[in-house]
Design a protein around this motif. Structure first.
Motif, PDB file in Angstrom:
ATOM      1  N   ILE A 196       7.984  28.928  13.246  1.00 27.46           N
ATOM      2  CA  ILE A 196       7.531  27.385  13.680  1.00 27.46           C
ATOM      3  C   ILE A 196       8.712  26.923  14.739  1.00 27.46           C
ATOM      4  O   ILE A 196       9.656  27.327  14.543  1.00 27.46           O
ATOM      5  N   CYS A 197       8.358  26.365  15.897  1.00 25.88           N
ATOM      6  CA  CYS A 197       9.068  25.775  16.688  1.00 25.88           C
ATOM      7  C   CYS A 197       8.959  24.505  17.164  1.00 25.88           C
ATOM      8  O   CYS A 197       7.464  24.156  16.944  1.00 25.88           O
ATOM      9  N   GLN A 198       9.673  23.496  16.727  1.00 25.19           N
ATOM     10  CA  GLN A 198       9.252  22.020  17.128  1.00 25.19           C
ATOM     11  C   GLN A 198      10.318  21.192  17.999  1.00 25.19           C
ATOM     12  O   GLN A 198      11.462  21.726  17.712  1.00 25.19           O
ATOM     13  N   ILE A 199      10.067  20.304  18.522  1.00 21.92           N
ATOM     14  CA  ILE A 199      10.994  19.324  19.386  1.00 21.92           C
ATOM     15  C   ILE A 199      10.811  17.867  19.033  1.00 21.92           C
ATOM     16  O   ILE A 199       9.660  17.559  18.702  1.00 21.92           O
ATOM     17  N   ILE A 200      11.847  17.200  19.496  1.00 24.87           N
ATOM     18  CA  ILE A 200      12.003  15.661  19.108  1.00 24.87           C
ATOM     19  C   ILE A 200      13.076  15.141  20.185  1.00 24.87           C
ATOM     20  O   ILE A 200      13.840  16.049  20.484  1.00 24.87           O
ATOM     21  N   LYS A 201      12.980  14.093  20.466  1.00 22.62           N
ATOM     22  CA  LYS A 201      13.878  13.374  21.449  1.00 22.62           C
ATOM     23  C   LYS A 201      15.187  12.787  20.360  1.00 22.62           C
ATOM     24  O   LYS A 201      14.475  12.150  19.456  1.00 22.62           O
ATOM     25  N   LEU A 202      16.304  13.138  20.845  1.00 15.93           N
ATOM     26  CA  LEU A 202      17.447  12.600  20.005  1.00 15.93           C
ATOM     27  C   LEU A 202      17.915  11.312  20.891  1.00 15.93           C
ATOM     28  O   LEU A 202      18.090  11.569  22.022  1.00 15.93           O
ATOM     29  N   LYS A 203      18.071  10.067  20.347  1.00 15.38           N
ATOM     30  CA  LYS A 203      18.691   9.123  20.997  1.00 15.38           C
ATOM     31  C   LYS A 203      20.035   9.424  21.450  1.00 15.38           C
ATOM     32  O   LYS A 203      20.641   9.860  20.303  1.00 15.38           O
ATOM     33  N   PRO A 204      20.384   9.301  22.728  1.00  9.84           N
ATOM     34  CA  PRO A 204      21.718   9.648  23.061  1.00  9.84           C
ATOM     35  C   PRO A 204      22.914   9.181  22.324  1.00  9.84           C
ATOM     36  O   PRO A 204      23.937   9.830  21.993  1.00  9.84           O
ATOM     37  N   GLU A 205      22.520   8.058  21.865  1.00  5.28           N
ATOM     38  CA  GLU A 205      23.839   7.059  21.290  1.00  5.28           C
ATOM     39  C   GLU A 205      23.911   7.675  19.754  1.00  5.28           C
ATOM     40  O   GLU A 205      24.873   7.348  18.985  1.00  5.28           O
ATOM     41  N   CYS A 206      23.086   8.414  19.383  1.00  6.55           N
ATOM     42  CA  CYS A 206      23.289   9.010  17.880  1.00  6.55           C
ATOM     43  C   CYS A 206      23.659  10.230  17.913  1.00  6.55           C
ATOM     44  O   CYS A 206      23.656  10.896  16.627  1.00  6.55           O
ATOM     45  N   LYS A 207      23.943  11.026  18.884  1.00  3.95           N
ATOM     46  CA  LYS A 207      24.332  12.318  18.942  1.00  3.95           C
ATOM     47  C   LYS A 207      25.290  12.914  18.065  1.00  3.95           C
ATOM     48  O   LYS A 207      25.316  13.826  17.348  1.00  3.95           O
ATOM     49  N   ASP A 208      26.684  12.152  18.014  1.00  7.35           N
ATOM     50  CA  ASP A 208      27.611  12.481  17.073  1.00  7.35           C
ATOM     51  C   ASP A 208      27.161  12.174  15.606  1.00  7.35           C
ATOM     52  O   ASP A 208      27.640  13.059  14.840  1.00  7.35           O
ATOM     53  N   GLU A 209      26.364  11.118  15.356  1.00  3.17           N
ATOM     54  CA  GLU A 209      25.972  11.108  13.801  1.00  3.17           C
ATOM     55  C   GLU A 209      25.123  11.717  13.311  1.00  3.17           C
ATOM     56  O   GLU A 209      24.948  12.529  12.433  1.00  3.17           O
ATOM     57  N   TYR A 210      24.260  12.262  14.264  1.00  2.00           N
ATOM     58  CA  TYR A 210      23.412  13.372  13.751  1.00  2.00           C
ATOM     59  C   TYR A 210      23.983  14.687  13.717  1.00  2.00           C
ATOM     60  O   TYR A 210      23.473  15.116  12.710  1.00  2.00           O
ATOM     61  N   ILE A 211      24.822  14.954  14.529  1.00  3.77           N
ATOM     62  CA  ILE A 211      25.402  16.465  14.383  1.00  3.77           C
ATOM     63  C   ILE A 211      26.332  16.265  13.171  1.00  3.77           C
ATOM     64  O   ILE A 211      26.213  17.317  12.340  1.00  3.77           O
TER      65      ILE A 211
END
Length: 121
Positions: free
Chosen positions: A6-21
């Motif tokens: 399975i391959c899926q995509i979604i948009k990450l809010k740029p301001e959330c990059k560090d928190e998401y990682i």
């Protein structure tokens, strides 16, 4: 029982990059167990920063994909995890309201090519 990739995509809010990682560097064990119990293996998420896209790939090794995905969606710890991570994302699926809803949150991508190795000659 054969595996399904399975391959899926979604948009990450740029301001959330560090928190998401950061949160994914310490993914909750209960969330990982829910994936494992539902026949998900070899799961990874990549970040295409230029496009603010998250690209997830995994293998499904079970025999009833819909049932196993429903089992993940019913897991309380996974739902708590999604309550955090969904707020960092923007779905590319029209009508999506969040993970575990009736409309998929992540957009599934069709496979157009696969090479599994072996002899090419």
């Amino acid at each position: 029982m054969s595996s399904k990739r399975i391959c899926q995509i979604i948009k990450l809010k740029p301001e959330c990059k560090d928190e998401y990682i950061q949160i994914h560097q310490q993914t909750w064990p209960a969330v990982l167990l829910a994936l494992q119990r539902s026949n998900i293996i070899d799961y990874s998420i990549h970040y295409a920063e230029r496009f603010d896209l998250l690209i997830a790939t995994f293998k499904y090794t079970g025999s009833n994909y819909a049932e196993d995905m429903a089992r993940i969606a019913e897991d309380p710890e996974t739902r708590r995890w999604w309550a955090i991570t969904d707020g960092m994302q923007e779905s590319l699926v029209s009508g999506a309201q969040g993970s575990g809803g009736d409309v998929p949150w992540w957009l599934d991508l069709p496979e157009v090519f696969r090479f599994e190795g072996g002899s090419v000659e």
